[in-house]
Write an enzyme that holds these catalytic residues in place. Structure first.
Site, PDB file in Angstrom:
ATOM      1  N   VAL A 198      11.674  -9.147 -43.425  1.00  0.00           N
ATOM      2  CA  VAL A 198      11.868  -8.450 -44.697  1.00  0.00           C
ATOM      3  C   VAL A 198      11.824  -6.935 -44.526  1.00  0.00           C
ATOM      4  CG1 VAL A 198      11.082 -10.402 -46.074  1.00  0.00           C
ATOM      5  CG2 VAL A 198       9.428  -8.668 -45.420  1.00  0.00           C
ATOM      6  N   CYS A 199      12.503  -6.448 -43.488  1.00  0.00           N
ATOM      7  CA  CYS A 199      12.641  -5.002 -43.231  1.00  0.00           C
ATOM      8  C   CYS A 199      11.311  -4.296 -43.012  1.00  0.00           C
ATOM      9  CB  CYS A 199      13.406  -4.325 -44.375  1.00  0.00           C
ATOM     10  SG  CYS A 199      15.087  -4.921 -44.594  1.00  0.00           S
ATOM     11  N   ASN A 200      10.305  -5.018 -42.516  1.00  0.00           N
ATOM     12  CA  ASN A 200       9.006  -4.407 -42.255  1.00  0.00           C
ATOM     13  C   ASN A 200       8.478  -4.934 -40.916  1.00  0.00           C
ATOM     14  OD1 ASN A 200       6.287  -3.490 -42.315  1.00  0.00           O
ATOM     15  ND2 ASN A 200       6.324  -3.454 -44.547  1.00  0.00           N
TER      16      ASN A 200
END
Length: 547
Positions: free
Chosen positions: A475-477
């Site tokens: 999730v882009c983290n």
């Protein structure tokens, strides 16, 4: 005001949950008996939640939406009111003095004031710069920040990719970047405070010590010295979009008091030996995952830069966010480009340009999305009036999140092993009767009876078959994913050529998941949504044969 539906004791829980099936009831009873006296979990806006779902969200079509951190949900009332407004009024480009332009300008300025009021500040302290979303706001900070070879960019490991991307600008200017875990930052600050004599006198964050902006009078903005000291930037999220962990907003005040900056200077000097004591630290707050369900009061924690996306707050409009900039730092931004609307007058043959004085005008190139901006007031009306305020949303989401945590944590295979592993600080959602350090996100992995992991992509595919909407992957983290799942970052980077995105079907390495299943709640989430999720996991993953 909404009346409280509080899980204060076992008898209350029995009344509220007697329509749920037995396993949920038993689990809820055990949960309620463990709550400290005096702590209440307010669910459902005094019973309005069911009416809200039925009346305002026909577009859900009896599906289960569990991705509020990806985007919020809009209501029928928002859409109806917005289109009624468009049918009744003519709006046009505000870069004119035509009647429709003046009307548009008035609506846009009212939207700016509405946003600032929502965060308990005003146009005397901050400018609202409209962006396409939080990512563009972060990019603008990185691009315009006055980096030098002496600059440092420090950020927490649990940060969105859009924050990590800012380091490219620091590196291009010859500066350095460094990522720290929360525990490392707390240790750095504590060691520094123990080693020096600290001035404990309270500092007014809007006083002369934070000068630069000297006020607004009529149509003229006046500025103080832009400052020649090297500039450093500290960036962190108010809430992690991967795990829902909330971070100490008082870090902002530690930066402004000078303690955090001095502590970071001392720590960074251990790496490169550079003395940065003559520099000035600024703080950028990524509030995108936080503000949809939590109160952000900028009078208490006046970050220099704050970014957000409005579609995450109330679903509509999309493609619109904001960068809030404190006036006393806006003039230090070095904007290399000017576009239509951002200048008062410009030469064609001569390299002459007079930028507009107001920060929002100077930083917004071209025509802002004025129709989307006009739609914001209906979104804020949903929060402030229909639901009774952001505090009611925070209480409701907290109740749903805790209910989900307890139900999912109770799932066991026949051999007693846990079906679900949940990452985050859910045991600290309440601290001394106050909201703690966990938001409305459950980041989890699913286990087989033998303890091995089910790939997140498998969970994604099966959940879609059950009409359940959730998010899987990193999730882009990446930093939060690596640390919470115990992944070797070097090993993951070696696999880069094989992956197309952080949520693709290459979801395992050496038996470990490369991401999680993210379940996130919002203002319209219900316990029924949770029950459907639990039943899905029970049906699909609690029998070995089903895998």
């Amino acid at each position: 005001m909404f009346l409280s539906q509080s899980f204060k004791n076992i008898s209350t829980c029995v009344i509220l949950l007697n329509f749920l099936f037995l396993p949920a009831l038993i689990l809820s009873l055990a949960y309620c008996s463990s709550i400290d006296e005096g702590i209440t979990f307010d669910y459902g806006y005094d019973g309005y939640i069911d009416e809200l779902r039925e009346k305002e969200m026909p577009h859900l079509n009896n599906e289960t939406y569990l991705d509020y951190t990806g985007s919020g949900l809009y209501t029928q009332a928002q859409i109806d009111a917005f289109y009624s407004l468009l049918q009744s009024n003519l709006y046009c480009n505000a870069h004119s003095r035509a009647p429709c332009s003046i009307r548009t300008e008035k609506e846009v300025n009212e939207a700016r004031d509405l946003i600032l009021s929502f965060f308990n500040t005003s146009s005397s302290e901050y400018s609202v710069v409209f962006t396409s979303g939080a990512t563009q706001g972060l990019k603008m900070i990185g691009e315009y920040f006055p980096w030098t070879e002496e600059s440092a960019f420090v950020y927490t490991t649990h940060n969105h990719n859009s924050v990590l991307g800012m380091r490219k600008y620091a590196k291009r200017a010859g500066g350095i970047f460094k990522a720290f875990e929360q525990s490392e930052l707390e240790e750095i600050l504590s060691e520094f405070q123990d080693s020096v004599q600290i001035n404990t006198e309270e500092v007014d964050p809007f006083g002369d010590d934070f000068g630069g902006f000297s006020g607004f009078s009529g149509n003229t903005w006046t500025w103080g010295d832009k400052g020649d000291n090297p500039a450093h930037l500290f960036a962190f999220p108010a809430e992690c979009n991967f795990s829902g962990i909330k971070y100490p907003l008082d870090w902002i005040n530690e930066i402004k008091r000078g303690d955090m900056g001095a502590a970071l200077n001392a720590k960074l000097a251990q790496y490169d030996g550079i003395d940065r004591s003559d520099g000035e630290w600024f703080v950028a707050l990524d509030a995108a995952a936080f503000v949809p369900t939590n109160r952000l009061d900028l009078s208490l924690t006046p970050a220099d830069f704050v970014v957000m996306s409005f579609y995450k707050m109330f679903g509509f409009p999309t493609g619109l966010g904001a960068l809030l900039v404190r006036h006393d730092v806006a003039e230090r931004l070095q904007k290399p480009y000017f576009g239509g609307g951002s200048v008062s007058i410009v030469g064609c043959r001569e390299d002459f340009c007079q930028e507009k004085p107001r920060p929002s005008d100077r930083l917004e190139d071209g025509t802002v999305g004025f129709l989307n901006i006009i739609a914001l007031k209906e979104g804020f009306k949903l929060i402030n009036e229909t639901l009774g305020g952001i505090e009611n949303i925070e209480q409701h989401v907290s109740a749903v999140t805790q209910y989900a945590f307890e139900r999912l944590s109770s799932l066991k295979h026949e051999n007693g092993n846990n079906v679900v592993e949940i990452y985050g600080n859910h045991e600290k959602q309440w601290i001394n009767g106050e909201y703690g350090v966990q938001g409305g996100i459950l980041s989890l992995s699913v286990h087989r009876p033998d303890g091995s992991f089910v790939g997140y992509y498998t969970v994604q595919e099966k959940s879609a078959q059950h009409r359940i909407h959730l998010r899987t992957g990193m999730v882009c983290n990446p930093g939060a994913c690596y640390s919470l799942l115990g992944l070797d970052e070097t090993l993951v980077c070696e696999m880069a050529a094989e992956k197309e995105s952080c949520g693709d079907d290459i979801d395992m390495v050496n038996g470990m998941p490369l991401g999680s299943v993210r379940v996130s709640f919002g203002f319209a989430s219900t316990k029924n949504d949770v029950d459907r999720l639990v039943e899905f996991i029970r049906q699909e993953f609690m029998e070995e044969s089903s895998l």
